[in-house]
Design a protein around this motif. Sequence first.
Motif, PDB file in Angstrom:
ATOM      1  N   GLY A  11      18.739   6.153  56.697  1.00 36.84           N
ATOM      2  CA  GLY A  11      17.734   5.435  57.549  1.00 36.84           C
ATOM      3  C   GLY A  11      16.631   6.708  58.273  1.00 36.84           C
ATOM      4  N   LYS A  12      16.651   7.896  57.781  1.00 36.65           N
ATOM      5  CA  LYS A  12      15.784   8.821  58.388  1.00 36.65           C
ATOM      6  C   LYS A  12      14.351   8.875  57.732  1.00 36.65           C
ATOM      7  CE  LYS A  12      19.387  11.468  60.379  1.00 36.65           C
ATOM      8  NZ  LYS A  12      20.169  12.954  60.354  1.00 36.65           N
ATOM      9  N   PRO A  13      13.283   8.946  58.153  1.00 35.43           N
ATOM     10  CA  PRO A  13      12.161   9.142  57.293  1.00 35.43           C
ATOM     11  C   PRO A  13      11.745  10.356  56.828  1.00 35.43           C
ATOM     12  CG  PRO A  13      11.557   9.159  59.835  1.00 35.43           C
ATOM     13  CD  PRO A  13      13.162   8.848  59.757  1.00 35.43           C
ATOM     14  N   ASP A  14      12.107  10.736  55.751  1.00 36.39           N
ATOM     15  CA  ASP A  14      12.369  12.133  55.129  1.00 36.39           C
ATOM     16  C   ASP A  14      12.055  11.889  53.651  1.00 36.39           C
ATOM     17  OD1 ASP A  14      12.813  14.284  53.907  1.00 36.39           O
ATOM     18  OD2 ASP A  14      14.813  14.788  54.463  1.00 36.39           O
ATOM     19  N   PRO A  15      10.759  11.956  53.414  1.00 40.62           N
ATOM     20  CA  PRO A  15      10.319  11.495  51.867  1.00 40.62           C
ATOM     21  C   PRO A  15      10.909  12.586  50.971  1.00 40.62           C
ATOM     22  CG  PRO A  15       8.336  11.412  53.264  1.00 40.62           C
ATOM     23  CD  PRO A  15       9.614  11.833  54.016  1.00 40.62           C
ATOM     24  N   MET A  16      11.016  13.826  51.056  1.00 40.15           N
ATOM     25  CA  MET A  16      11.545  14.617  50.123  1.00 40.15           C
ATOM     26  C   MET A  16      13.094  14.513  50.176  1.00 40.15           C
ATOM     27  SD  MET A  16       9.098  16.201  48.723  1.00 40.15           S
ATOM     28  CE  MET A  16      10.158  17.575  47.826  1.00 40.15           C
ATOM     29  N   SER A  53      14.433  11.656  50.520  1.00 37.47           N
ATOM     30  CA  SER A  53      14.307  10.276  49.595  1.00 37.47           C
ATOM     31  C   SER A  53      14.274  10.526  48.297  1.00 37.47           C
ATOM     32  CB  SER A  53      13.338   9.236  50.183  1.00 37.47           C
ATOM     33  OG  SER A  53      13.376   8.026  49.578  1.00 37.47           O
ATOM     34  N   ALA A  54      13.287  11.592  47.738  1.00 40.35           N
ATOM     35  CA  ALA A  54      12.971  12.065  46.363  1.00 40.35           C
ATOM     36  C   ALA A  54      14.518  12.446  45.792  1.00 40.35           C
ATOM     37  CB  ALA A  54      11.876  12.931  46.620  1.00 40.35           C
ATOM     38  N   LYS A  55      15.093  13.457  46.584  1.00 43.48           N
ATOM     39  CA  LYS A  55      16.277  14.006  45.871  1.00 43.48           C
ATOM     40  C   LYS A  55      17.266  12.775  45.506  1.00 43.48           C
ATOM     41  CE  LYS A  55      20.341  16.749  47.076  1.00 43.48           C
ATOM     42  NZ  LYS A  55      21.045  17.530  47.638  1.00 43.48           N
ATOM     43  N   ASN A  56      17.504  11.668  46.569  1.00 41.73           N
ATOM     44  CA  ASN A  56      18.424  10.738  46.487  1.00 41.73           C
ATOM     45  C   ASN A  56      17.635   9.690  45.152  1.00 41.73           C
ATOM     46  OD1 ASN A  56      20.088  11.382  48.378  1.00 41.73           O
ATOM     47  ND2 ASN A  56      19.416   9.857  49.972  1.00 41.73           N
ATOM     48  N   ILE A  57      16.488   9.561  45.194  1.00 46.26           N
ATOM     49  CA  ILE A  57      15.958   8.609  43.977  1.00 46.26           C
ATOM     50  C   ILE A  57      16.210   9.339  42.696  1.00 46.26           C
ATOM     51  CG2 ILE A  57      13.815   7.932  42.729  1.00 46.26           C
ATOM     52  CD1 ILE A  57      12.591   7.684  45.996  1.00 46.26           C
ATOM     53  N   ARG A  58      16.147  10.524  42.444  1.00 43.85           N
ATOM     54  CA  ARG A  58      16.272  11.279  41.160  1.00 43.85           C
ATOM     55  C   ARG A  58      17.573  11.139  40.974  1.00 43.85           C
ATOM     56  NH1 ARG A  58      13.254  15.173  42.015  1.00 43.85           N
ATOM     57  NH2 ARG A  58      11.396  14.646  40.689  1.00 43.85           N
ATOM     58  N   THR A  59      18.611  11.448  41.603  1.00 42.19           N
ATOM     59  CA  THR A  59      19.925  11.219  41.371  1.00 42.19           C
ATOM     60  C   THR A  59      20.477   9.583  41.000  1.00 42.19           C
ATOM     61  OG1 THR A  59      20.721  12.960  42.841  1.00 42.19           O
ATOM     62  CG2 THR A  59      22.321  11.346  42.207  1.00 42.19           C
ATOM     63  N   ALA A  75      10.592   5.668  50.708  1.00 38.88           N
ATOM     64  CA  ALA A  75      10.902   6.075  49.264  1.00 38.88           C
ATOM     65  C   ALA A  75       9.943   5.948  48.671  1.00 38.88           C
ATOM     66  CB  ALA A  75      11.920   4.931  49.039  1.00 38.88           C
ATOM     67  N   ASP A  76       8.699   4.990  48.720  1.00 36.91           N
ATOM     68  CA  ASP A  76       7.507   5.089  48.172  1.00 36.91           C
ATOM     69  C   ASP A  76       6.897   6.695  48.381  1.00 36.91           C
ATOM     70  OD1 ASP A  76       7.475   2.293  47.106  1.00 36.91           O
ATOM     71  OD2 ASP A  76       7.206   1.754  49.222  1.00 36.91           O
ATOM     72  N   LEU A  77       6.753   6.988  49.516  1.00 34.23           N
ATOM     73  CA  LEU A  77       6.187   8.391  49.672  1.00 34.23           C
ATOM     74  C   LEU A  77       6.879   9.555  49.194  1.00 34.23           C
ATOM     75  CD1 LEU A  77       5.238   8.097  53.790  1.00 34.23           C
ATOM     76  CD2 LEU A  77       3.734   7.366  51.709  1.00 34.23           C
ATOM     77  N   ALA A  78       8.163   9.162  48.758  1.00 39.21           N
ATOM     78  CA  ALA A  78       8.882  10.206  47.885  1.00 39.21           C
ATOM     79  C   ALA A  78       8.099  10.718  46.743  1.00 39.21           C
ATOM     80  CB  ALA A  78      10.302   9.784  47.544  1.00 39.21           C
ATOM     81  N   ILE A  79       7.519   9.524  46.101  1.00 34.58           N
ATOM     82  CA  ILE A  79       6.752   9.921  44.693  1.00 34.58           C
ATOM     83  C   ILE A  79       5.419  10.606  45.056  1.00 34.58           C
ATOM     84  CG2 ILE A  79       5.434   8.373  42.881  1.00 34.58           C
ATOM     85  CD1 ILE A  79       8.473   8.067  43.404  1.00 34.58           C
ATOM     86  N   GLU A 105       6.946  16.797  41.400  1.00 33.02           N
ATOM     87  CA  GLU A 105       6.879  16.363  39.745  1.00 33.02           C
ATOM     88  C   GLU A 105       6.627  14.914  39.692  1.00 33.02           C
ATOM     89  OE1 GLU A 105       7.380  18.277  37.020  1.00 33.02           O
ATOM     90  OE2 GLU A 105       7.311  19.965  38.473  1.00 33.02           O
ATOM     91  N   TYR A 106       7.158  14.404  40.538  1.00 32.51           N
ATOM     92  CA  TYR A 106       6.875  12.637  40.720  1.00 32.51           C
ATOM     93  C   TYR A 106       5.444  12.562  40.832  1.00 32.51           C
ATOM     94  CZ  TYR A 106      11.874  11.175  41.134  1.00 32.51           C
ATOM     95  OH  TYR A 106      13.242  11.187  41.078  1.00 32.51           O
ATOM     96  N   ARG A 107       4.819  13.228  41.862  1.00 32.61           N
ATOM     97  CA  ARG A 107       3.259  13.407  42.126  1.00 32.61           C
ATOM     98  C   ARG A 107       2.468  13.640  40.921  1.00 32.61           C
ATOM     99  NH1 ARG A 107       0.052  13.574  47.024  1.00 32.61           N
ATOM    100  NH2 ARG A 107      -2.173  13.819  46.154  1.00 32.61           N
ATOM    101  N   LYS A 108       2.731  14.531  39.912  1.00 36.00           N
ATOM    102  CA  LYS A 108       2.012  14.599  38.727  1.00 36.00           C
ATOM    103  C   LYS A 108       2.046  13.543  37.930  1.00 36.00           C
ATOM    104  CE  LYS A 108       3.110  19.648  38.599  1.00 36.00           C
ATOM    105  NZ  LYS A 108       4.200  20.559  37.797  1.00 36.00           N
ATOM    106  N   ILE A 109       3.218  12.832  37.610  1.00 35.38           N
ATOM    107  CA  ILE A 109       3.239  11.597  36.791  1.00 35.38           C
ATOM    108  C   ILE A 109       2.575  10.478  37.345  1.00 35.38           C
ATOM    109  CG2 ILE A 109       4.946  10.148  35.967  1.00 35.38           C
ATOM    110  CD1 ILE A 109       7.191  12.162  36.071  1.00 35.38           C
ATOM    111  N   ALA A 110       2.518  10.390  38.470  1.00 39.30           N
ATOM    112  CA  ALA A 110       1.878   9.382  39.535  1.00 39.30           C
ATOM    113  C   ALA A 110       0.205   9.547  39.070  1.00 39.30           C
ATOM    114  CB  ALA A 110       2.317   9.210  40.840  1.00 39.30           C
ATOM    115  N   GLU A 111       0.064  10.730  39.210  1.00 41.32           N
ATOM    116  CA  GLU A 111      -1.735  10.969  39.151  1.00 41.32           C
ATOM    117  C   GLU A 111      -1.954  10.673  37.774  1.00 41.32           C
ATOM    118  OE1 GLU A 111      -1.630  15.153  40.556  1.00 41.32           O
ATOM    119  OE2 GLU A 111      -2.186  14.424  42.596  1.00 41.32           O
ATOM    120  N   ARG A 112      -1.154  11.173  36.789  1.00 46.14           N
ATOM    121  CA  ARG A 112      -1.478  10.907  35.281  1.00 46.14           C
ATOM    122  C   ARG A 112      -1.722   9.607  35.094  1.00 46.14           C
ATOM    123  NH1 ARG A 112       2.388  10.989  31.329  1.00 46.14           N
ATOM    124  NH2 ARG A 112       3.880  12.236  32.478  1.00 46.14           N
TER     125      ARG A 112
END
Length: 739
Positions: free
Chosen positions: A238-243, A245-251, A382-386, A391-398
Motif C-alpha cells: 500500500g506504499k506509493p513506490d513505483p520502483m 511496484s515494478a519489482k513485484n510486477i516483474r516477479t 502500479a501503472d507508474l511502475a511502467i 526496461e518497461y519504459r523502453k518497451i512502452a515507448e516503442r
Amino acid sequence: MLPQKTKVAALCALLFAAPIVADDRIISELSSPVSNQFWWPDQLDLSPLRDHEMRSNPYGDDFNYAEEFQNLDIEAVEKDVNELLTSSKDWWPADFGNYGPLFIRLSWHSAGTYRTIDGRGGAGGGQMRFDPLNSWPDNGNLDKARRLLWPIKQKYGRALSWSDLLVLAGTVGMKNMGFDIYGFAYGRADDWEPDFVYWGPEVEMMASYRMDKDGELIRPLGATHMGLIYVNPEGPMGKPDPMGSAKNIRTAFSRMAMDDEETVALIAGGHTFGKMHGARKPDCVGKEPAAADIEKQGQGWINTCGKGHSEDTTTSGIEGAWTQTPTKWSSLYLSNLLNLEWEQTKSPAGGIVWHPKDKSMHEAVPDAHVDGKRNPPVMTTADLAIKFDPEYRKIAERFLKNPDEYKKAFGKAWYKLTHRDMGPKARYLGNNIPKDELIWQDPIPEVDYEQITDKDIVALKQQVLATELSVPQLVRTAWAAASSHRVTDMRGGANGGRLRLEPQKSWEVNNPQELNKVLTALEKIQSDFNEKAGDKQVSMSDLIVLAGAAAIEKAAQDAGHPVDVPFEAGRADATAAQTDAESFALLEPTADAFRNYYNETTSYRPVLEMMVDKADQLGLTVPEMTVLIGGMRSLDANANGDKHGVLTDKPGTLSNDFFVNLLSMDTKWEKMDGNEALYQGSDRKSGNNKWTATPVDLIFGANAELRAVAEAYASSDSDQMFVDHFVKAWHKVMNLDRF
C-alpha cells in the motif's frame, strides 16, 4: 473461521471447566463437528487427492465436454454475448454503456491466477465460481458479471462450460470495442468443487507475509498479497513506490509465464479499457459472497450508499478511468502515462491514485454514468511502475511509436494469458484457433507415419530386455518421462520425448549419467527398427514407455505374477526448437516421493506435503499413490539407485514386499544417528539392522488412512490385486498426456 489457536484455547477452557468469556462464535463452532486437522494440525492432509470426484459432477461419469461442445452454435453464443455488452441492466448498469471492460476484468481474473511453478490456477475449471476466488477482494463485484452472463449459460447448458464463457466474455468485449483478437479456443471443462490450492500463509485477506529472507516471493506463489491476483495497485504493502511496484510486477508476471514485453502489453492493453471504482467509503460495502446472508443468494459486496452502483460504486477503492475513450481500443494509455506528469492524491474511498499535474486534463474523460460530468484520467502506482522502470519504459515507448506492433503484442499476450493453462493445442476446440505454432504450447509434431503393430510391440519388448539395461533403469526412465506431466496445466509427460532434450535430460532427479546410458541403448533399438520397418516408425517417446512396460512385465513375471502392461502407440518426438527450455525447466521436480527423492533446498513444502502435491499434480487418488509408491520401491526405482525404502530381499521384482515388511512388527524403527531425515529399521529380536527408510516410506505405516490402504495391499490374498492395481495406476500415469 476462527484461528486455529483460538479454537484450541477455547476447547481447552471448556474441557477443563476454566472460566471463559462467552463468545457466540466460539460456542457455535465448537458445537459443530471438527476435522482431525483441528485436533492434530500436523497430521498429513490427504484431502487434495479426493477433490473433483465424479460424485460432485451432476452430469455423471459419462459426460464428455468435447462431445457436448459439438452441439454448440458458436456464432449464436458469441452473438448473444455481443448483444449483452450494451444491454445495460438497472440492477447493475454498464459503465459507459458497455459491459466490455467488466467482462475483460472477469476474463483476466479468471485466467490470471495461473502460476508456472506448480501449474495451478488459471481459467480451466471455472474456479472463480467457487470460494475462495469467488470472494477474494481483488474479485470484488465480479459476481455481478457472472450473474449478467447466467442467462447465456442457462440457454446453452452443458454444451458451453462456465470456464469457456468466462474467458469468451472478455474476448468478445474486446472485439466489440474495436480490437482485433489474435484467436480464441474453447475446450475448458468445468469443475464442480474448489481446488485445494495453497494460496499463501496469511490468515486474513490483503495480508502479505510471503517474502523469504532475501525479500523474494516464496515458491510457488504468484501474487504479493492474499486475495490479490498480482500486486497491490497502490504500491507494495500500500506504499506509493513505483520502483518497488515494478519489482513485484516483474516477479508476479514472470510466474505467470510472461516476459517484460508481454507484461507491458497486458497492463497497457488491459488498462486501455474501462475504469476503477472507489466512489464511496469502504464502509458502504457489505460482506463478500462467502460471508453474505443467505437471502443475498450468493451476491456480495452489496453497497448501501447512494444508488449502490453506477456513480456510487466502490470495488478496489481507486476511482477513475485510464483513458479518454474507455470503450475503444487506442494508444491513449501509453501516451497519457509517458507524456503527462502525475501527482499523488486520494480517491473518495481513500485509495492512493495519481492525477495529471496538467489541470487542463482534469475534464478529459467522460463520466461513466453522469451526463455532462468530466473527470481526469488516472494512474495507479502500479501503472507508474511502467514509466519509471527503465526496461518497461523502453518497451512502452516503442509500443507508443509503433501502434501496430503494440496491438499485435497485446493480442498475443492476451491469448497466452487466457489459454496458458490449457496445455497443447490438441485440447483446443472451436473455429478461431490460430494456426501458429507457439512455443509456450509445448508443440509436438503430427504423427505422419504408420504406427507399430502388436507384433512389433512384442519384438521391441524382447529387444529391450535383451540389452544390458536393468528393470530399475528402464522403470526409472519411463517414470522420468511420463511423471513430468501436470494435470494442473496439462504440461509435460512422455509425449514429445523431451526426456532426450535439455533441460529435462540434465535434471538431478533423473540421474543424467544413467539416463544417457538408457537413452543411448534405446536409440540404437529405434534406429535399427526404423531403418528396417519401411513406412512404420517407432518414436523415442513411445519406445521409452514401451521399455518401461516390458520391464514391469518382467518384474511381475519374476515375482510369479504374469501380467500384460497395456501400451498404446502414437506419441511423437519434439525437437529442441519446439521446446522452450527456460519455461520447461519449471517442471523439474524438487521432490518426487515415487522415486524417494527430495531436494530440501529447492522444495517449497515439507517432504510429506510434497508427496501429496506430486500425487495431486498427477491426478492420483490415495490408493493409486499408495500402490505406485509401494511398487516403485519393490522395483528398486529410487532416484540415483538409493536403497531407502526398498523393503524387499528381491529388489527389481514387482511384489507387495514393501507393505508386508513395512507393517511387520518384527521391525523396530528409529531415527538414524546423525540424520534426522532418515530412519533405521532393526530386527526386534536380534537388533540387527534390516532396512533404512525416509518419512515418505514410514508414513504408510504411521498415518491411519494410509495404513488402512497399505494393509489391504499387504494381506496374504492381495499379492495379485497389488500387481493389477499397480499396472492400472502405472498405465494411467504413462498416458496422462494423451488427449
